[in-house]
Write a protein that holds these residues in place. Structure first.
Motif, PDB file in Angstrom:
ATOM      1  N   PHE A   1      35.215  -7.724  36.909  1.00 34.68           N
ATOM      2  CA  PHE A   1      34.100  -7.718  38.092  1.00 34.68           C
ATOM      3  C   PHE A   1      34.916  -7.245  39.405  1.00 34.68           C
ATOM      4  O   PHE A   1      34.145  -6.637  40.145  1.00 34.68           O
ATOM      5  N   SER A   2      36.164  -7.426  39.396  1.00 43.12           N
ATOM      6  CA  SER A   2      36.715  -7.002  40.794  1.00 43.12           C
ATOM      7  C   SER A   2      36.783  -5.384  40.684  1.00 43.12           C
ATOM      8  O   SER A   2      36.778  -4.662  41.791  1.00 43.12           O
ATOM      9  N   ALA A   3      36.912  -4.978  39.463  1.00 44.74           N
ATOM     10  CA  ALA A   3      37.133  -3.307  39.419  1.00 44.74           C
ATOM     11  C   ALA A   3      35.706  -2.534  39.941  1.00 44.74           C
ATOM     12  O   ALA A   3      35.727  -1.568  40.288  1.00 44.74           O
TER      13      ALA A   3
ATOM     14  N   PHE B   1      27.368  -8.275  29.930  1.00 44.78           N
ATOM     15  CA  PHE B   1      26.033  -8.910  30.254  1.00 44.78           C
ATOM     16  C   PHE B   1      25.983  -9.236  31.765  1.00 44.78           C
ATOM     17  O   PHE B   1      24.957  -8.764  32.383  1.00 44.78           O
ATOM     18  N   ALA B   2      26.688  -9.875  32.137  1.00 49.47           N
ATOM     19  CA  ALA B   2      26.472 -10.728  33.409  1.00 49.47           C
ATOM     20  C   ALA B   2      26.516  -9.709  34.456  1.00 49.47           C
ATOM     21  O   ALA B   2      25.736  -9.683  35.527  1.00 49.47           O
ATOM     22  N   LEU B   3      27.508  -8.505  34.380  1.00 48.38           N
ATOM     23  CA  LEU B   3      27.599  -7.684  35.439  1.00 48.38           C
ATOM     24  C   LEU B   3      26.388  -6.637  35.395  1.00 48.38           C
ATOM     25  O   LEU B   3      25.845  -6.283  36.341  1.00 48.38           O
ATOM     26  N   GLY B   4      25.841  -6.640  34.373  1.00 45.64           N
ATOM     27  CA  GLY B   4      24.445  -5.849  34.082  1.00 45.64           C
ATOM     28  C   GLY B   4      23.372  -6.544  34.822  1.00 45.64           C
ATOM     29  O   GLY B   4      22.588  -5.966  35.445  1.00 45.64           O
ATOM     30  N   GLU B   5      23.431  -7.743  34.602  1.00 50.32           N
ATOM     31  CA  GLU B   5      22.371  -8.488  35.217  1.00 50.32           C
ATOM     32  C   GLU B   5      22.413  -8.803  36.862  1.00 50.32           C
ATOM     33  O   GLU B   5      21.664  -8.674  37.770  1.00 50.32           O
ATOM     34  N   MET B   6      23.902  -8.636  37.330  1.00 53.79           N
ATOM     35  CA  MET B   6      24.229  -8.571  38.693  1.00 53.79           C
ATOM     36  C   MET B   6      23.640  -7.305  39.355  1.00 53.79           C
ATOM     37  O   MET B   6      23.196  -7.192  40.506  1.00 53.79           O
ATOM     38  N   PHE B   7      23.744  -6.142  38.335  1.00 53.12           N
ATOM     39  CA  PHE B   7      23.465  -4.895  38.826  1.00 53.12           C
ATOM     40  C   PHE B   7      22.062  -4.629  39.147  1.00 53.12           C
ATOM     41  O   PHE B   7      21.545  -3.772  39.960  1.00 53.12           O
ATOM     42  N   VAL B   8      21.161  -5.347  38.288  1.00 53.81           N
ATOM     43  CA  VAL B   8      19.849  -4.945  38.240  1.00 53.81           C
ATOM     44  C   VAL B   8      19.058  -5.784  39.514  1.00 53.81           C
ATOM     45  O   VAL B   8      17.846  -5.503  39.854  1.00 53.81           O
ATOM     46  N   LEU B   9      19.911  -6.659  40.225  1.00 54.63           N
ATOM     47  CA  LEU B   9      19.222  -7.436  41.406  1.00 54.63           C
ATOM     48  C   LEU B   9      18.709  -6.529  42.479  1.00 54.63           C
ATOM     49  O   LEU B   9      19.490  -5.608  42.793  1.00 54.63           O
ATOM     50  N   SER B  10      17.664  -6.674  43.074  1.00 54.70           N
ATOM     51  CA  SER B  10      17.263  -5.864  44.201  1.00 54.70           C
ATOM     52  C   SER B  10      18.372  -6.049  45.480  1.00 54.70           C
ATOM     53  O   SER B  10      19.034  -7.103  45.359  1.00 54.70           O
TER      54      SER B  10
END
Ligand SMILES: C[S@@+](CC[C@H](N)C(=O)[O-])C[C@H]1O[C@@H](n2cnc3c(N)ncnc32)[C@H](O)[C@@H]1O
Length: 219
Positions: A62-64, A31-40
């Motif tokens: 996260f590091s992968a 979930f957190a990774l998804g949120e980080m990737f949708v950021l502009s």
């Protein structure tokens, strides 16, 4: 349990190589990774700091995905295990209590605009005073715009049976009071939820609280 007994407990837990620890990333990490990737592009995260990383199941994830990572845990055995499993040069694992991580946080922030702080099943593993000191430290050190991702067991989970038994120190949190504490430390809550289905492990479906918060500019 006294503080040092608790840390001794985690050393024994992570030092027991026969224990079947989860190696897949948690649902919260996905979930957190998804949120980080949708950021502009202008809001993007340029690093992740994880507290209470355990065996590193989420840190490695996260590091992968290319994030510069600093993962901390108070247990020397946990950190040794993480280092032995790490495959990514941009991941750093250090033994450190969360409340004593000022130097590590400041060092990691050099040259970075915006980081994500991530802690899963960590707040309920420390005492209330330590949680307050931890949030105060983050409030003091993180620049405005940094994100905070937290997931913890809540009061209604206390009676539920646990895969890892009763040996873990668990302080079941009041979700609303925890959110208030996060806001009082200089963050605004962007998203929160409490419920089941968020942190399933084998036949355990813990009742947890989740929160994503953003560091505000100083008032
Ligand atoms: C319940 S485990 C969670 C591990 C991992 N985040 C996960 O979700 O699988 C809690 C972790 O917090 C660590 N821990 C406990 N007290 C700590 C402290 N004061 N500072 C840093 N880490 C601590 C323990 O060693 C343990 O690895």
């Amino acid at each position: 349990m006294a503080t040092d007994d608790r840390l001794g407990y985690w050393d024994t837990f992570y030092g027991r190589s026969s224990l079947p620890l989860p190696s897949l990333p948690s649902q919260f990490a996905a979930f957190a990774l998804g949120e980080m990737f949708v950021l502009s592009v202008e809001d993007k995260i340029d690093g992740v700091i994880e507290f209470g990383c355990g065996n590193g199941r989420d840190s490695h994830f996260f590091s992968a995905y290319g994030f510069d990572l600093l993962a901390l845990d108070a247990s020397a055995e946990a950190i040794e295990l993480c280092r032995s499993l790490s495959r990514h040069p941009q991941a750093r694992f250090e033994q450190c209590r969360a409340t004593q991580a000022r130097e590590q946080i400041e060092g990691f922030l050099i040259g970075k605009q915006r980081v994500a702080v991530y802690a899963r099943f960590f707040l309920h593993a420390i005492r209330e005073e330590e949680q307050n000191d931890f949030l105060t430290l983050l409030g003091a050190l993180l620049p405005a715009g940094c994100l905070l991702f937290l997931e913890y067991r809540t009061v209604a989970d206390a009676e539920q049976e646990k895969v890892f038994g009763d040996g873990h120190y668990r302080r079941y949190l009041d979700h609303r009071a925890t959110l208030a504490g996060i806001e009082a430390s200089g963050f605004s809550v962007l998203y929160e939820i409490e419920g089941h289905g968020l942190a399933k492990y084998r036949d355990e479906d813990a009742k947890v609280g989740r929160c994503v918060a953003m560091k505000q500019t100083a008032r």
